[in-house]
Design an enzyme around this catalytic site. Structure first.
Site: not given
Length: 493
Positions: A262-265
């Site tokens: 995911s984008k966050r990680k």
RNA sequence: GCCCCCAUCGUCUAGAGGCCUAGGACGCCACCCUUUCAAGGUGGAGAUCAGGGGUUCGAAUCCCCUUGGGGGCACCA
């Protein structure tokens, strides 16, 4: 392919333009592409743009551009310039296929396989909450399924709008996934899901089935997150009277903590990797091996070589962590394998215009072995285009000093270098000559060559780490070398 | 909560019953090379094949259970 289908192999990628091209989409597309090329099949691109609220034309362009950049060419798909589609099964944009979806919804309605649902969002929400309170699985109760004609008309006159739900047959669904083997689901556990929204927009599970059937897709190869959609879709295929294709669910790409990438990680946008200077062939090579291996110890493969070896049946079941270190390693390998002109061409977008093409070619040998990503050329070679003052702004007495020495040793090394540079005319100002002179001077001075080199490296580049000193000096030219050495000398006063 | 999927070094993987005292690569650590940094070379540490039961003369490979991890349960895709 061992799973022989009577039909020709037709695979597709079906990105949704709701964001930038995602690494996971790129890998799934790659696998589809490889299957098509390996089997001599057809690779179709279909744009899944039914979600007008989230969709965006700029994203569609970006996705198509990213796919092109990776070298994943398709045989059928929408025309990029907004013209006609390529292929006999178009249009290949779902927003242009609405009439077909409407017609199929009508068919289902007429056959009693689907029904209008007048429940409001509030009612559905209340229903869900009750179910949760009773610790039941949240699913639609199906109450509009058995609405009488009068009740229906009452809702209509009341002005209520309706969605269309698929009446899911309560039966067990079994299918043989190409990658996972036999998978079983019980559709009796499912609620009737919406296939057409109140505003008339058809939904994913419905349109994907219609289009995959209409486009004669033989193998639906997609991410594992779709595994649980498959029984719903199989039920739809059957209700619609279509042949059910073969399914293959490829494992997820994971964050380092093993959750879905995911984008966050993790950086998920293909464009971001492109912007940093990862080569498409390196990214493709890397992505191909995330969940698959040719079973050889060889690990560098071009797209064509991958296509000849790729077998979808050998794709793993387990997810694979996106290992940025390994991508870097592969990228470096690909960068180093490029010829001077090729690498110069790739470097062009990362180097300021003041450095002309010929100058980039001369720069290439200095950076080739040191580049991980193309963008690293800035860190490595910016001293070539930075004004002397910018380079000088990085000078510090300790930086200028040779190992174990101080300002006095730095000044000695610098002034000796200045003399040598000054007495060389432009014609003799080459890396070889400079190196000979500098080594001789070090011997004469009775110091280690490195102690003569380091202060000059810092003076000329403003950094303690740089490409080889004498080749750098040659590119810098006599005059700029003199100017920078003078500035450094001044700094030591 | 319910459904489904998965499980070999830190990571990517080889391995489809004996070739495995588990191989390669990345990363890591040494050393060599070397004007810095890289690149390159050599060597090393690192996995009782998640755990436990079976099946078999023999299991990382087959079966079952447990544990752990993940995905999905939208009028998103």
């Amino acid at each position: 392919m061992t799973t022989t289908s009577p039909k020709a192999v037709r695979v597709r990628m079906a990105p949704s333009p709701t964001g930038p091209l995602h690494i996971g989409t790129a890998r799934t597309s790659l696998y589809n592409f490889l299957v098509a090329r390996h089997t001599g099949g057809t690779f179709v691109l279909r744009i899944e743009d039914t979600d007008v609220a989230r969709g965006n034309e700029a994203y569609e362009r970006e996705i198509i551009e990213g796919l092109h950049w990776l070298g994943l060419s398709w045989d059928e798909g929408p025309q990029v310039a907004g013209g006609d589609d390529i292929g006999p099964f178009g249009p290949y944009r779902q927003s242009q296929r609405m009439d077909r979806y409407a017609a199929e919804a009508e068919r289902l309605l007429a056959a009693g396989s689907a029904y209008r649902c007048y429940c409001t969002p509030d009612e559905l929400e209340a229903e869900r909450r009750e179910q949760q309170a009773r610790r039941e699985a949240p699913r639609y109760s199906g109450r509009c399924r058995k609405l009488s004609e009068e009740e229906r008309e009452a809702f209509e006159t009341e002005g209520r709008t309706s969605a269309i739900r698929f009446a899911v047959p309560p039966e067990k669904v079994v299918f043989d996934d190409i990658i996972r083997g036999r998978v079983e689901f019980d559709n009796a556990l499912l609620g009737d899901f919406v296939i057409v929204r109140t505003d008339g927009m058809p939904l994913y599970n419905f349109v994907a089935v219609i289009d995959d059937a209409a486009m004669a897709i033989s193998h639906v190869l997609r991410g594992e997150e779709h595994l649980s959609n498959t029984p719903k879709q199989i039920a739809l295929y059957e209700a619609l009277g279509y042949d059910v294709p073969l399914f293959g669910h490829v494992p997820l790409i994971l964050n380092p903590d093993r959750s879905k990438m995911s984008k966050r990680k993790t950086q998920t946008a293909v464009s971001a990797y492109r912007g940093l200077g990862y080569l498409p062939e390196a990214l493709v090579n890397f992505l191909a091996f995330l969940g698959w291996s040719p079973g050889t110890e060889e690990e560098i493969f071009s797209l064509d070589e991958l296509a000849s070896r790729f077998e979808i049946e050998k794709v793993h079941k387990a997810g694979a962590v996106f290992d940025a270190d390994r991508l870097d390693y592969l990228n470096g390998t690909y960068v180093r394998s490029l010829g001077d002109e090729q690498l110069a061409l790739r470097l062009r977008p990362f180097v300021p215009a003041v450095i002309d093409d010929a100058a980039i070619i001369r720069l290439v040998p200095l950076v080739r072995e040191r580049l991980v990503r193309l963008a690293d050329v800035v860190e490595l070679a910016s001293f070539l285009w930075e004004p002397d003052a910018v380079v000088a702004s990085r000078y510090e007495a300790e930086l200028l000093a040779p190992k174990g020495g101080g300002p006095a040793e730095a000044a000695l090394a610098l002034s000796r270098a200045r003399e040598m540079v000054a007495e060389l005319d432009a014609a003799d100002f080459s890396a070889d000559v400079l190196e000979d002179r500098f080594r001789a001077a070090a011997a004469e001075l009775g110091i280690k060559p490195a102690d003569l080199f380091k202060p000059n490296r810092v003076a000329l580049t403003g950094r303690t780490v740089s490409p080889p000193l004498f080749a750098s000096m040659e590119l810098l030219g006599r005059d700029r070398c003199l100017a920078r050495i003078d500035e450094a000398l001044a700094k030591l006063q």
